[in-house]
Write an enzyme that holds these catalytic residues in place. Sequence first.
Site, PDB file in Angstrom:
ATOM      1  CB  SER A   1      33.273  50.328  37.609  1.00  0.00           C
ATOM      2  OG  SER A   1      31.759  50.520  37.273  1.00  0.00           O
ATOM      3  CE  LYS A   2      35.810  56.544  32.802  1.00  0.00           C
ATOM      4  NZ  LYS A   2      36.784  55.768  32.046  1.00  0.00           N
ATOM      5  NE  ARG A   3      29.294  49.202  34.192  1.00  0.00           N
ATOM      6  CZ  ARG A   3      29.393  48.176  34.745  1.00  0.00           C
ATOM      7  NH1 ARG A   3      28.590  47.329  35.365  1.00  0.00           N
ATOM      8  NH2 ARG A   3      30.658  47.587  34.900  1.00  0.00           N
TER       9      ARG A   3
ATOM     10  N   GLY B   1      28.892  56.313  38.411  1.00  0.00           N
ATOM     11  CA  GLY B   1      28.763  57.721  38.370  1.00  0.00           C
ATOM     12  C   GLY B   1      30.249  58.612  38.480  1.00  0.00           C
TER      13      GLY B   1
END
Length: 477
Positions: free
Chosen positions: A250-252, A254
Site C-alpha cells: 500500500s501507499k504506506r 513508500g
Amino acid sequence: MSVRVRLAPSPTGTLHIGTARTAVFNWLFARRMGGSFLIRIEDTDRERSKPEFTANILDGLQWLGLDWDDEPVVQSTRIEEHRQAIQTLLEHGLAYRCYTTEEELNALRDRQRAAGQAPRYDNRHRNLSPEQEAAFQAEGRTAVIRFRIDDGASITWTDMVRGAMRWSGADLGGDMVIARRAPADAIGDPLYNLVVVVDDAAMAITHVIRGEDHIANTAKQLLLYEALGLEAPQFAHTPLILNAEGRKLSKRDGVTSISDFRAMGYTAEALANYMTLLGWSVPEGMEERFSLADAASVFSFERVNKAGARFDWDKLNWLNAQVLHGWQAPQLLMALSPLWQAQGWTLPADQAWQEALAELLGPSLTLLNDGIEQARPFFIEPDLEADALSQLDQEGARPALAALNALLESAPWDGCDSERGQALLKEAVDQAGVKKGLLMKSLRAALLGRLQGPDLMTTWGLLARIGHDRQRLQRCL
Ligand code: GLU
C-alpha cells in the site's frame, strides 16, 4: 475468435504498481495469443478523476513498453448505454428502485453488527407495490436502483489462475446498487459493476484479467451478464502484491507509483521484467532476466501463482543493474545526460567525452540515479574527504604528486593516449622513489576527493581531456 483483453484503470491516482502489473499480464497474454490489448479509462467517479492522472497512466504504460491497440475508451462517454442497460433490467423486473434512506441503512447495519452478522442489505424494497412506491415518492424520497441477487443463486466459473470457483448469491451482500441515488423518475449515475459489464461486452472483451481483489465483483458481474443476456468473458484473477511483512502493498510502503520508480532511476525494462515475475514463474530453462517480448513468447496463466507475490527490492535492484550493465555507451548517455543537466551541470560539448564518462560509470550503476553522485566529481571540483586527506598525508604521497605535476608542466597530457599516461606515472614513481600503488591511490584522492571510484587511468584521462586534472593535483601539493 480473437483474444481481446483490456486494462480498465480509474484515473483517480497515478499509475500504481498493482495496476501496472495487471497491465503486464494483459499485455503478455494479448501478445502471446496474437490478440488485442485495449484500454478503458474508468472515469465515472467525476470528483476524483483527473486528466493529469489519465496522462500519467498512459505515459507510464507507454514508458514500460505496454503498447495498446486502438484509442482508449473513455467510460464517461458511454453513460447513455449504461443507463439503457439499467432501464432494460428495470423493465424486466430484474432491478428495482429502493427508497431506503441512508439513516435506515445505517440503522440496519448497526443492528446487524450488534448481532454479530456481516452487513448486508435486507432486500426490503424488492417487492414494493405501486402504492407503496407512490407513498415513498410522495414523501420526497430519492431512490437507488438495485439489481436482484437471489440468495439461492449459485455462481460458478473456471478461473484461468485459480481453477474452479463457486460463489453463493447469499454471500454477495444482498441486492446490489447499480445506480446512485436520484429522484424516482430518473436513473442516477450507473455504478462500477454494471458499467464494467456493459463496457466489457461492448468492447467484445474475451478475457478479463485483473487482481484477485475483484473476485467478489466477478461473481456479481456474472449475474449481470446473465440478466442482460450477454456472453460472459473468461476470468483470470492475479495474485496481490505483498510487502515484506506479507500484507497487501500500500501507499504506506513508500514507493508504489510507476512514475516514482522511474524518478528513482529504475529502467522500464527492469521494472517490466520484475513485475512479470511478481506472480509468474519462468518456464524451466528460461533466465529470470528477460524482455517483455521474450516473456510474451512463452506466457501462460498456468505459470501464474495463486499465492500473493512478495515485493523484493533486492531482486528489482539486481535486475536493474543487469539491465544497465548491458547498455552500450550511447544508450547510457541518453539516460544519464538529462539527469546531469537537471543538476545544472554544463556538459563538455565533446560527445565522445560524454559517452566515455557514461561507459566508465555504467558497470557500477544499480539505479540510473547512482550516475549523478558518481559523475559529480567530473563536473564539479570535489572537496577532499577525510580519507583522501589522510592518504595525501602518507609519506611520499605529496612528493610523488609533485613529481607528476612537474612532468605534466613540461609536457602536458591530453588524456587520450593512455600509454603516455602510464609512462608519466611510471616516471613520477621512479623520480619520487615511491611504490606505484601509493601514487595511484594519492592521484585518485587528488582527482576525485575520495578513495573509491571507477578505473583510475580512464578517470584521469577524462579529467585531462577537459583540462581539469592539473588544478586538482596542484591543490594537493
Ligand atoms: N477500474 C477498476 C479498477 O481500477 C477496474 C477493475 C476491472 O478491471 O474491472 O480497479
